[in-house]
Scaffold this motif. Structure first.
Motif, PDB file in Angstrom:
ATOM      1  N   GLY A 828       2.361  -8.646  16.456  1.00 46.66           N
ATOM      2  CA  GLY A 828       2.735  -7.347  16.593  1.00 46.66           C
ATOM      3  C   GLY A 828       1.550  -6.568  15.750  1.00 46.66           C
ATOM      4  O   GLY A 828       0.595  -7.124  15.436  1.00 46.66           O
ATOM      5  N   THR A 829       1.849  -5.392  16.114  1.00 43.35           N
ATOM      6  CA  THR A 829       0.921  -4.275  15.467  1.00 43.35           C
ATOM      7  C   THR A 829       1.543  -3.387  14.612  1.00 43.35           C
ATOM      8  O   THR A 829       2.811  -2.792  14.839  1.00 43.35           O
ATOM      9  N   ILE A 830       0.812  -3.137  13.506  1.00 41.23           N
ATOM     10  CA  ILE A 830       1.490  -2.001  12.606  1.00 41.23           C
ATOM     11  C   ILE A 830       0.278  -1.370  11.950  1.00 41.23           C
ATOM     12  O   ILE A 830      -0.760  -1.530  11.782  1.00 41.23           O
ATOM     13  N   THR A 831       0.724   0.065  11.736  1.00 35.25           N
ATOM     14  CA  THR A 831      -0.326   1.044  11.213  1.00 35.25           C
ATOM     15  C   THR A 831       0.441   1.634   9.910  1.00 35.25           C
ATOM     16  O   THR A 831       1.755   2.320   9.870  1.00 35.25           O
ATOM     17  N   GLN A 832      -0.290   1.829   8.951  1.00 41.51           N
ATOM     18  CA  GLN A 832       0.176   2.335   7.708  1.00 41.51           C
ATOM     19  C   GLN A 832      -0.758   3.116   6.648  1.00 41.51           C
ATOM     20  O   GLN A 832      -1.860   2.705   6.818  1.00 41.51           O
ATOM     21  N   GLU A 833      -0.293   3.909   5.960  1.00 37.99           N
ATOM     22  CA  GLU A 833      -1.349   5.013   5.402  1.00 37.99           C
ATOM     23  C   GLU A 833      -1.771   4.316   3.983  1.00 37.99           C
ATOM     24  O   GLU A 833      -2.947   4.784   3.538  1.00 37.99           O
ATOM     25  N   GLU A 834      -1.252   3.111   3.523  1.00 41.42           N
ATOM     26  CA  GLU A 834      -1.656   2.733   2.266  1.00 41.42           C
ATOM     27  C   GLU A 834      -1.311   1.107   2.060  1.00 41.42           C
ATOM     28  O   GLU A 834      -0.590   0.816   3.164  1.00 41.42           O
ATOM     29  N   ASP A 835      -1.961   0.598   1.171  1.00 41.60           N
ATOM     30  CA  ASP A 835      -1.579  -0.888   1.089  1.00 41.60           C
ATOM     31  C   ASP A 835      -0.503  -1.131   0.988  1.00 41.60           C
ATOM     32  O   ASP A 835       0.510  -0.414   0.147  1.00 41.60           O
ATOM     33  N   ALA A 836       0.315  -2.199   1.519  1.00 37.14           N
ATOM     34  CA  ALA A 836       1.592  -2.589   1.513  1.00 37.14           C
ATOM     35  C   ALA A 836       1.728  -3.866   1.626  1.00 37.14           C
ATOM     36  O   ALA A 836       1.012  -4.773   1.787  1.00 37.14           O
ATOM     37  N   VAL A 837       3.100  -4.201   1.616  1.00 30.86           N
ATOM     38  CA  VAL A 837       3.335  -5.752   1.906  1.00 30.86           C
ATOM     39  C   VAL A 837       4.431  -5.800   2.963  1.00 30.86           C
ATOM     40  O   VAL A 837       5.394  -4.838   3.215  1.00 30.86           O
ATOM     41  N   LEU A 838       4.162  -6.673   4.251  1.00 28.26           N
ATOM     42  CA  LEU A 838       4.741  -6.503   5.378  1.00 28.26           C
ATOM     43  C   LEU A 838       6.039  -7.481   4.880  1.00 28.26           C
ATOM     44  O   LEU A 838       5.970  -8.818   4.687  1.00 28.26           O
ATOM     45  N   VAL A 839       7.184  -6.860   4.681  1.00 26.38           N
ATOM     46  CA  VAL A 839       8.326  -7.623   4.450  1.00 26.38           C
ATOM     47  C   VAL A 839       9.362  -7.972   5.717  1.00 26.38           C
ATOM     48  O   VAL A 839       9.534  -7.113   6.542  1.00 26.38           O
ATOM     49  N   THR A 840       9.469  -9.438   5.635  1.00 25.90           N
ATOM     50  CA  THR A 840      10.069  -9.846   6.985  1.00 25.90           C
ATOM     51  C   THR A 840      11.485 -10.542   6.671  1.00 25.90           C
ATOM     52  O   THR A 840      11.750 -10.868   5.387  1.00 25.90           O
ATOM     53  N   SER A 841      12.345 -10.835   7.524  1.00 22.21           N
ATOM     54  CA  SER A 841      13.358 -11.661   7.444  1.00 22.21           C
ATOM     55  C   SER A 841      13.304 -13.242   7.990  1.00 22.21           C
ATOM     56  O   SER A 841      14.272 -13.703   8.391  1.00 22.21           O
ATOM     57  N   ILE A 842      12.047 -13.347   7.736  1.00 27.15           N
ATOM     58  CA  ILE A 842      11.777 -14.755   8.329  1.00 27.15           C
ATOM     59  C   ILE A 842      11.803 -15.775   7.081  1.00 27.15           C
ATOM     60  O   ILE A 842      11.287 -15.532   6.035  1.00 27.15           O
ATOM     61  N   PRO A 843      12.709 -16.551   7.161  1.00 24.14           N
ATOM     62  CA  PRO A 843      12.951 -17.358   6.024  1.00 24.14           C
ATOM     63  C   PRO A 843      11.704 -18.260   5.604  1.00 24.14           C
ATOM     64  O   PRO A 843      11.078 -18.691   6.160  1.00 24.14           O
ATOM     65  N   TYR A 844      11.482 -18.172   3.976  1.00 26.93           N
ATOM     66  CA  TYR A 844      10.248 -18.500   3.641  1.00 26.93           C
ATOM     67  C   TYR A 844      10.064 -20.270   3.957  1.00 26.93           C
ATOM     68  O   TYR A 844      10.956 -20.770   3.641  1.00 26.93           O
ATOM     69  N   SER A 845       8.863 -20.473   4.324  1.00 31.29           N
ATOM     70  CA  SER A 845       8.235 -21.729   4.592  1.00 31.29           C
ATOM     71  C   SER A 845       6.754 -22.060   4.520  1.00 31.29           C
ATOM     72  O   SER A 845       6.008 -21.252   5.130  1.00 31.29           O
ATOM     73  N   VAL A 846       6.525 -22.905   3.866  1.00 31.32           N
ATOM     74  CA  VAL A 846       4.997 -23.154   3.997  1.00 31.32           C
ATOM     75  C   VAL A 846       4.402 -23.361   5.367  1.00 31.32           C
ATOM     76  O   VAL A 846       3.083 -23.342   6.028  1.00 31.32           O
ATOM     77  N   GLY A 847       5.505 -23.715   6.392  1.00 27.43           N
ATOM     78  CA  GLY A 847       4.919 -24.022   7.740  1.00 27.43           C
ATOM     79  C   GLY A 847       4.424 -22.854   8.521  1.00 27.43           C
ATOM     80  O   GLY A 847       3.899 -22.991   9.476  1.00 27.43           O
ATOM     81  N   TRP A 848       4.831 -21.633   7.982  1.00 27.29           N
ATOM     82  CA  TRP A 848       4.424 -20.419   8.511  1.00 27.29           C
ATOM     83  C   TRP A 848       3.261 -20.054   7.987  1.00 27.29           C
ATOM     84  O   TRP A 848       2.941 -19.956   7.166  1.00 27.29           O
TER      85      TRP A 848
END
Length: 913
Positions: A828-848
């Motif tokens: 996907g694509t995202i545009t923001q005006e400041e530094d940030a963190v992309l917060v997702t609801s993907i369960p955390y795994s080192v496989g991602w």
């Protein structure tokens, strides 16, 4: 087991033919009732929600892969809980089970038949495995058949045929491992041992751990029984170890990912042996009482044919005939007596004795030897058998006197006496010279048939209505698929499918405890899962919010206890539940559809669910987050995200420095009836389960237009002492009610080892209160006893809809514009005006793994359980991809193992020449 020299190969085809015929008769005698009554092997609990469902789904994945191999095999599945790795989630059940892959021979429309057929095939193979091993131990003829039926139809098999079919696998593997050890000790090929190690390790790592310990014990005893010089032990040890490692290497493609899944799962070892030095008195009484009946306690599963009564005393008077068996049985008896051994065998967790499948093998060989020498036992031997019969018969008689008459305890005693009487009568005829060939054949046949009849009765008593009636807990045959499809009255079909342009999850309410893995069958993104191995990071998230429904193997379930913000942040746009549960819908979810009839369900929708992924620059360090109460934590998650300081440079982002609106409400606490419940020095003494605590709010206006929570802290429970030898179950329910809503949290029993967690705190969500008139909250502890209760807090989270809508709109404005959404790939694509963190609801795994603008970036764990990635100001092309951890390295190691196995095979063939 006498010391046996290397034996020549024997033709077992005759015995196998007889076994096959008698097996069919035995199975028909036991399970014919299932066919007549239309009963399946699918247990209404785990069988329905796990075993059959996962078998059907996993076989379907392979069938899809075979039809469309270019798409690759599916490693991640969004319908498993919040999304999960397939191999680690299913590895405990189906991934390595070789019988599961025979399901590929059946179309999806015949999966239920295939499930049953493969259970029967497993049971048949249990007997075959025993026969191959027993022949190596010089057991042959009808003795081989008698021992096989003692082993194959012990209660461990009867129990797990319908409860946990994959628990049958170690009863196939262990005899073959023993056979492999025998070949090593006799300087024959070790390749069988390596092959069985490979299949065992692939099939189920949990039982492979037990098998490893048990085969080591077996090998040590047999080494010294065979009289091999001690100085040669390292030579044999290295041969066994090297081939064991070859087998493990060959299994690595499955074993490594499954072990990784276990190590990062929500499982907790807890206190060693659950803090017990000895078991409760009830355990020891049941241990003795359950030897010949179809009962179990703490997974100590015995339930043997009555003939075992006669063989046990022979261990004392004719030890040489049985070799190492009496000594191994003595060791296993000691292991059964102390929880420490049960804990070690259960992976250092609760002392469940799921390793007792080994005992029927030893007894099966012993019974076979008793039968082989049936015409040769002397007077002393027969007297010992009779004493054994008197001892165990006396135990059965005592139980009959203390309780109601039971055929389950009587039939094994009768069967054992019949065998003894025939042996005694035959011995006397032999002494008088009147033992004819015809008489010997009749006695031999009657003994065999009495053993088969005994195991048939044991199984019938366990299953049938005339006994324990376990069939009542099994589904009618042919209904499983329909029950999955009808779980929501098919109303979920009105919800549009997920697409890259519209990603959401379907939730439930706190009253939907029966919803477990059903979304897998319905192929919908949901939240609930019920699996032995679940994502440990998701469990951390659930624990931070103190979800009352949390369990170790079900961390996110029951609609997040109807927590509004928690549902929103997980992207739950729709909630499907029974019509009667409408009042439990979180605030803001509006009913858009209803079905009618006995199974009436509704769909509720909200426009406030958060995007699947969005940029956020407001952060709180985990240490600060953990200082908040669980309601404040949930409120904060509507504003920002939390992360560990060592995972993200939070100093470059906006640290949260505002105040939260959650408030504590003044109240008083009293007993409704002090004859039923009293409060003394931080303890609640419950004399009657109807007793209630009354929480009186000082000003009901403090909770209006707010979500109300009751937070109990410092919880502990001591039940009233038992007046019998039976231990008192320490589980209890706490029920809180207010304004027509009732919430219940369950504290599991300390001996429910696989699911036990001590709930020191309990948080009850009583929902949104608009204009509450009542000021009294009731708390009810549903079991008499003493409850520690350090504090009660009432929290109110005001609902400011205008302010909250602004927060939702802000997240939507900064969401990832998804262009690809697949099981293992998101772009996907995202545009923001400041530094940030992309917060997702993907369960955390080192496989991602993640890329931003074509460059790999390190993922971080946000909100304790989910994937986040740092973003710089501007436009970012984001790509996520998933690969099962340790799958590639496991594949490489497996190839190495196969090469080593092939090299060893070639080397051995050359040495033979």
């Amino acid at each position: 087991m006498e010391q046996i020299q290397r034996s020549t190969k024997k033709n077992t085809s005759k015995e196998i033919l007889w076994y096959s015929l008698l097996f069919l008769i035995t199975m028909a005698s036991i399970y014919g009732y299932f066919m007549v009554s239309g009963t399946s092997f699918i247990w209404e609990s785990d069988g329905f929600t796990q075993h059959y469902l996962l078998f059907k789904d996993y076989v379907g994945m392979w069938q899809e892969f075979i039809q469309h191999p270019s798409g690759g095999f599916q490693n991640w599945d969004w319908t498993i809980g919040l999304g999960a790795d397939v191999i680690s989630s299913y590895g405990y059940y189906v991934v390595g089970d070789p019988f599961v892959y025979l399901g590929l021979l059946f179309p999806q429309s015949m999966m239920e038949f295939a499930f049953h057929f493969l259970i029967v095939l497993r049971i048949y193979c249990i007997g075959l495995a025993f026969m191959f091993y027993a022949r190596k131990m010089n057991v042959s003829g009808a003795g081989l058949l008698v021992g096989t039926f003692v082993y194959t139809f012990s209660h461990y098999v009867t129990l797990n045929a319908t409860r946990h079919p994959f628990f049958l696998m170690p009863m196939i593997f262990f005899p073959l491992l023993c056979l492999g050890v025998e070949k090593i000790l006799r300087k024959e090929s070790a390749l069988l041992f390596a092959a069985v190690v490979c299949v065992g390790a692939t099939s189920n790592f949990y039982f492979f751990y037990k098998l490893t310990i048990l085969i080591f014990i077996y090998a040590i005893f047999r080494y010294f029984e065979l009289g091999i010089p001690l100085k040669k032990i390292w030579k044999y040890f290295w041969k066994a170890l090297s081939h064991y490692l070859i087998g493990v290497c060959m299994s690595a493609v499955v074993l490594f990912p499954v072990i990784w899944g276990f190590l990062q799962s929500s499982r907790e070892p807890g206190t060693f042996a659950s803090g017990m030095t000895v078991y409760p008195l009830q355990y020891y009484i049941n241990l003795l009482a359950n030897i010949f009946i179809s009962e179990s306690y703490l997974w100590t599963v015995l339930g043997f044919a009555g003939i075992v009564m006669l063989v046990i005393p022979l261990f004392f008077v004719r030890r040489k005939v049985f070799g190492a068996i009496p000594y191994m049985m003595a060791l296993f008896l000691v292991m059964l007596l102390f929880p420490a051994f049960g804990s070690v065998m259960n992976g250092l967790s609760g002392p469940y004795n799921r390793w007792t499948f080994v005992i029927p093998l030893l007894l099966g060989i012993a019974v076979a030897r008793l039968y082989q020498y049936r015409f040769d036992w002397n007077k002393k031997d027969r007297l010992a058998m009779f004493v054994g019969w008197l001892f165990f018969g006396g135990i059965a008689l005592g139980q009959q006197i203390l309780s109601d008459f039971s055929w389950a305890r009587t039939v094994p005693v009768i069967a054992a006496f019949l065998v003894w009487a025939l042996l005694e009568l035959t011995a006397r005829r032999k002494e008088k010279g009147k033992l004819t060939n015809g008489w010997g054949k009749v006695v031999s046949a009657v003994i065999l048939l009495s053993v088969i009849g005994n195991v048939i009765f044991n199984a019938q008593e366990y299953y049938y209505p005339m006994g324990q009636n376990k069939v009542a807990a099994l589904l009618p045959y042919g209904t499983a698929n329909d029950q999955y499809e009808q779980i929501f009255d098919e109303i979920e079909k009105e919800i549009p499918p997920v697409s890259k342009d519209d990603i959401f999850r379907i939730g439930n309410t706190a009253k939907d405890n029966h919803i477990r893995n059903h979304m897998v069958y319905l192929e919908r993104m949901g939240m609930n899962s019920y699996l032995s191995i679940t994502n440990g990071s998701v469990a951390q998230f659930a624990r931070q919010l103190e979800l009352g429904s949390f369990q170790l193997i079900q961390p996110v379930r029951n609609g997040m206890d109807d927590r509004r913000i928690a549902n929103h942040m997980l992207g739950v746009r729709y909630i499907v539940t029974e019509v009667s549960n409408e009042k439990y819908l979180p605030y803001g979810y509006e009913v858009i559809s209803r079905s009618e009839g006995e199974n009436a369900h509704l769909i509720a929708e909200t426009d406030q669910s958060y995007p699947f992924a969005y940029a956020n620059s407001v952060v709180m360090d985990n240490e600060e987050f953990e200082k908040l109460n669980p309601v404040e934590k949930e409120e904060f998650l509507s504003i920002g995200f939390t992360a560990a300081a060592d995972e993200a440079d939070i100093n470059q982002l906006d640290s949260f420095d505002s105040s939260l609106s959650t408030k504590e409400i003044e109240h008083t606490v009293r007993s409704e009836d002090e004859n039923k419940l009293t409060i003394e020095n931080g303890q609640v003494l419950v004399q009657d389960s109807d007793g209630k605590l009354l929480i009186e709010l000082e000003d009901v206006r403090d909770i209006q237009q707010s979500e109300v929570y009751v937070h109990l802290k410092g919880m502990d429970f001591e039940p009233n002492p038992s007046k019998t030898y039976h231990r008192v179950n320490t589980s209890f329910n706490t029920k809180v009610a207010f304004n027509g809503r009732t919430k219940t949290i369950h504290q599991s029993d300390k001996q429910s080892f696989s699911s036990y967690i001590h709930r020191k705190k309990m948080l009850f969500n009583l929902g949104y209160q608009a204009e509450s008139e009542s000021s009294t909250i009731t708390v009810q502890f549903e079991k008499p006893g003493t409850y520690d209760l350090e504090d009660i807090t009432i929290c109110a989270l005001p609902v400011d809809e205008e302010s909250y809508n602004e927060k939702v709109a802000e997240k939507s404005a900064h969401q990832l514009d998804v262009t690809t959404f697949e099981n293992e790939s998101i772009e996907g694509t995202i545009t923001q005006e400041e530094d940030a963190v992309l917060v997702t609801s993907i369960p955390y795994s080192v496989g991602w793994s993640a890329e931003v603008n074509g460059e790999e970036v390190e993922t971080i764990k946000v909100n304790y359980g989910f994937i986040g990635i740092p973003l710089k100001a501007g436009t970012s092309q984001v790509a996520f991809s998933y690969e099962t951890p340790f799958l590639k390295i496991g594949f490489v190691v497996s190839l190495i193992g196969v090469v080593l196995f092939a090299v060893e095979s070639v080397r051995r063939k050359k040495n033979k020449k």
